[in-house]
Scaffold this motif. Structure first.
Motif, PDB file in Angstrom:
ATOM      1  N   SER A  69       0.816  -1.214   0.000  1.00 27.12           N
ATOM      2  CA  SER A  69       0.000   0.000   0.000  1.00 27.12           C
ATOM      3  C   SER A  69       0.854   1.270   0.000  1.00 27.12           C
ATOM      4  N   THR A  70       2.178   1.125  -0.108  1.00 24.78           N
ATOM      5  CA  THR A  70       3.070   2.286  -0.109  1.00 24.78           C
ATOM      6  C   THR A  70       3.671   2.476  -1.498  1.00 24.78           C
ATOM      7  N   ASP A  71       4.383   3.580  -1.661  1.00 23.26           N
ATOM      8  CA  ASP A  71       5.082   3.817  -2.930  1.00 23.26           C
ATOM      9  C   ASP A  71       6.586   3.589  -2.782  1.00 23.26           C
ATOM     10  N   LEU A  72       6.987   2.828  -1.770  1.00 19.43           N
ATOM     11  CA  LEU A  72       8.401   2.530  -1.599  1.00 19.43           C
ATOM     12  C   LEU A  72       8.893   1.652  -2.755  1.00 19.43           C
ATOM     13  N   PRO A  73      10.133   1.818  -3.177  1.00 15.15           N
ATOM     14  CA  PRO A  73      10.672   0.957  -4.243  1.00 15.15           C
ATOM     15  C   PRO A  73      10.870  -0.463  -3.718  1.00 15.15           C
ATOM     16  N   LEU A  74      10.302  -1.437  -4.420  1.00 10.58           N
ATOM     17  CA  LEU A  74      10.369  -2.823  -3.983  1.00 10.58           C
ATOM     18  C   LEU A  74      11.166  -3.669  -4.971  1.00 10.58           C
ATOM     19  N   SER A  75      11.849  -4.663  -4.447  1.00 13.87           N
ATOM     20  CA  SER A  75      12.610  -5.604  -5.266  1.00 13.87           C
ATOM     21  C   SER A  75      11.655  -6.612  -5.905  1.00 13.87           C
ATOM     22  N   PRO A  76      12.134  -7.405  -6.864  1.00  9.77           N
ATOM     23  CA  PRO A  76      11.271  -8.440  -7.443  1.00  9.77           C
ATOM     24  C   PRO A  76      10.688  -9.393  -6.403  1.00  9.77           C
ATOM     25  N   GLY A  77      11.409  -9.581  -5.298  1.00  9.60           N
ATOM     26  CA  GLY A  77      10.933 -10.460  -4.237  1.00  9.60           C
ATOM     27  C   GLY A  77      10.019  -9.802  -3.236  1.00  9.60           C
ATOM     28  N   GLY A  78       9.728  -8.486  -3.415  1.00  8.06           N
ATOM     29  CA  GLY A  78       8.770  -7.805  -2.552  1.00  8.06           C
ATOM     30  C   GLY A  78       9.346  -7.153  -1.323  1.00  8.06           C
ATOM     31  N   MET A  79      10.651  -6.881  -1.320  1.00  3.89           N
ATOM     32  CA  MET A  79      11.284  -6.223  -0.185  1.00  3.89           C
ATOM     33  C   MET A  79      11.747  -4.822  -0.566  1.00  3.89           C
ATOM     34  N   VAL A  80      11.996  -3.988   0.438  1.00  2.00           N
ATOM     35  CA  VAL A  80      12.339  -2.588   0.208  1.00  2.00           C
ATOM     36  C   VAL A  80      13.761  -2.481  -0.337  1.00  2.00           C
ATOM     37  N   MET A  81      13.895  -1.793  -1.475  1.00  2.00           N
ATOM     38  CA  MET A  81      15.207  -1.624  -2.093  1.00  2.00           C
ATOM     39  C   MET A  81      16.039  -0.605  -1.305  1.00  2.00           C
ATOM     40  N   ALA A  82      17.296  -0.983  -1.027  1.00  2.53           N
ATOM     41  CA  ALA A  82      18.176  -0.099  -0.270  1.00  2.53           C
ATOM     42  C   ALA A  82      19.574  -0.152  -0.854  1.00  2.53           C
ATOM     43  N   ASP A  83      20.401   0.842  -0.488  1.00  2.00           N
ATOM     44  CA  ASP A  83      21.796   0.830  -0.926  1.00  2.00           C
ATOM     45  C   ASP A  83      22.663   0.232   0.184  1.00  2.00           C
ATOM     46  N   ALA A  84      23.978   0.288  -0.011  1.00  2.00           N
ATOM     47  CA  ALA A  84      24.902  -0.342   0.927  1.00  2.00           C
ATOM     48  C   ALA A  84      24.973   0.388   2.265  1.00  2.00           C
ATOM     49  N   MET A  85      24.340   1.566   2.357  1.00  6.18           N
ATOM     50  CA  MET A  85      24.292   2.290   3.628  1.00  6.18           C
ATOM     51  C   MET A  85      22.915   2.204   4.265  1.00  6.18           C
ATOM     52  N   CYS A  86      22.069   1.311   3.713  1.00  5.86           N
ATOM     53  CA  CYS A  86      20.723   1.031   4.228  1.00  5.86           C
ATOM     54  C   CYS A  86      19.729   2.154   3.962  1.00  5.86           C
ATOM     55  N   ARG A  87      20.048   3.045   3.021  1.00  8.13           N
ATOM     56  CA  ARG A  87      19.116   4.098   2.631  1.00  8.13           C
ATOM     57  C   ARG A  87      18.140   3.557   1.603  1.00  8.13           C
ATOM     58  N   VAL A  88      16.862   3.879   1.776  1.00  5.42           N
ATOM     59  CA  VAL A  88      15.859   3.480   0.795  1.00  5.42           C
ATOM     60  C   VAL A  88      15.982   4.398  -0.415  1.00  5.42           C
ATOM     61  N   GLU A  89      16.025   3.799  -1.575  1.00  2.00           N
ATOM     62  CA  GLU A  89      16.256   4.552  -2.796  1.00  2.00           C
ATOM     63  C   GLU A  89      15.184   5.617  -3.031  1.00  2.00           C
ATOM     64  N   GLY A  90      15.625   6.865  -3.189  1.00  4.06           N
ATOM     65  CA  GLY A  90      14.714   7.952  -3.507  1.00  4.06           C
ATOM     66  C   GLY A  90      13.827   8.427  -2.380  1.00  4.06           C
ATOM     67  N   ARG A  91      14.102   7.985  -1.150  1.00  3.89           N
ATOM     68  CA  ARG A  91      13.278   8.392  -0.005  1.00  3.89           C
ATOM     69  C   ARG A  91      14.192   8.959   1.071  1.00  3.89           C
ATOM     70  N   PRO A  92      14.363  10.283   1.125  1.00  3.46           N
ATOM     71  CA  PRO A  92      15.246  10.885   2.125  1.00  3.46           C
ATOM     72  C   PRO A  92      14.843  10.495   3.548  1.00  3.46           C
TER      73      PRO A  92
END
Length: 375
Positions: free
Chosen positions: A255-278
């Motif tokens: 129900s959110t607009d968070l970026p999700l991986s093909p497996g349905g988990m929240v996409m993050a970078d190597a510093m645990c930041r969610v992509e495009g979400r400050p």
């Protein structure tokens, strides 16, 4: 005052809160979760053998919350708004300046007939039920296995299933009734546990052979029936089925607009930041992270991600650029009740120790050491 909201009350969530205080972050920390106690699931493996009682694995967090100045809110998350700045729950909405998603993952229950299996990683009650079922079986056939998220092969937790396999074998031998049981291990992969490394897989399969545990490997799961596991390579009759399905993200992510991986988990970078979400961070099983293909879904890795996220939040609040990357690392002791096998893996080494009683006792020592942090 700045508010940091942490979703969840498991390993990653608690480590994030503790590390924020260790970095002297003087912000308000709000933790939202349906549960105000830690369930120490790594020790569920010992419940069938009565090495632990269920209540011993439940740790109230009142002391932890007071020690680290955490405001606890008992609620279930239902969604997010305003790019993550507002958390929606069944008890109302909560604003934040930084959000840490540490809710853990969700088991995939799409396999037809999965209700006929006991899923050990569901929690303490299931571990206790496994013990009751074993005690009630005078003889029979036991099938134990696991599978991965088909859209994200790394979203799997197989280690505990190897432990249940070997612990049940050891327990039945101690009771003098192993000869009355047929035990089969099943997995869609021909090389189960590959993330532990080739040497570890060889050791696990050899251990099954030594214990006269049958294997049914490399066949896709089709369904489960009341007393049967069905794959495209045949059927396994079973009076008791233990099965761990793959992992995906929490249901409310849809129900959110968070970026999700093909497996349905929240996409993050190597510093645990969610992509495009400050100022939105994710740690543990709810996230999908860059890294080696063997990177585990386990408490130790979740702790390492939580430490990195806390360091980066502390840097951001101090006006510095977040630069802390989490360390990909796998540490696992595959316990057998009598002894254990140590597996360590990072980006440089893959070490597999021999079976030793010492490793069983190290696992028990670490349990006590870890839980003293929260008692």
């Amino acid at each position: 005052m700045t508010n940091i909201t942490v979703l969840g009350s498991g390993f990653a969530a608690l480590t994030a809160a503790r590390e924020l205080r260790r970095h002297r972050v003087d912000a308000e920390i709000t933790m939202i979760s349906p549960r105000d106690e830690l369930h120490y699931l790594p020790s569920v493996i010992w419940l069938p053998a009565n090495l632990r009682k269920g209540e011993e694995l439940k740790v109230p967090l009142r002391h932890f919350f007071a020690q680290h100045r955490v405001n606890f809110v008992r609620a279930a998350v239902t969604g997010l708004e305003d790019g993550g700045r507002t958390v929606l729950t069944d008890q109302g909405a909560y604003r934040n300046d930084h959000l840490v998603i540490a809710t853990g993952g969700r088991l995939i229950r799409k396999l037809p007939g999965i209700e006929h299996a006991l899923i050990p990683c569901e929690g303490i009650a299931v571990g206790e039920e496994i013990g009751r079922r074993l005690e009630a079986l005078p003889s029979g056939r036991i099938a134990i296995g696991f599978s991965a998220n088909p859209n994200e092969q790394g979203a799997v937790r197989g280690g505990p299933m190897f432990e249940f396999l070997f612990i049940i074998d050891t327990l039945l031998r101690r009771q003098g009734r192993r000869h009355r049981f047929d035990i089969t291990f099943f997995n869609p992969s021909p090389r189960p546990g590959a993330r532990l490394g080739p040497k570890a897989v060889d050791g696990l399969i050899a251990e099954m052979k030594r214990r006269e545990i049958a294997t049914h490997l490399g066949h896709k799961m089709v369904c489960m029936e009341e007393k049967k596991v069905v794959t495209d390579g045949g059927e396994i009759d079973a009076d008791l089925i233990l099965f761990m399905p793959g992992i995906t993200g929490p249901a409310w992510l849809a129900s959110t607009d968070l970026p999700l991986s093909p497996g349905g988990m929240v996409m993050a970078d190597a510093m645990c930041r969610v992509e495009g979400r400050p100022n939105v961070w994710v740690v543990g099983d709810a996230g999908s992270f860059p890294g080696p293909d063997w990177m585990p879904k386990q408490a130790h890795q979740a702790d390492l991600q939580a430490k990195a996220a806390a360091a980066n939040i502390a840097a951001a609040l101090a006006g510095r650029e977040p630069k802390t990357r989490f360390k990909p690392e796998l540490i696992c002791i595959v316990d057998t009740l009598d002894d254990g096998m140590l597996v360590f893996r990072n980006e440089r080494f893959n070490i597999v120790g021999p079976r030793m009683k010492l490793f069983h006792w190290l696992k028990r020592f670490f349990e006590g050491y870890y839980l003293r942090t929260f008692r």
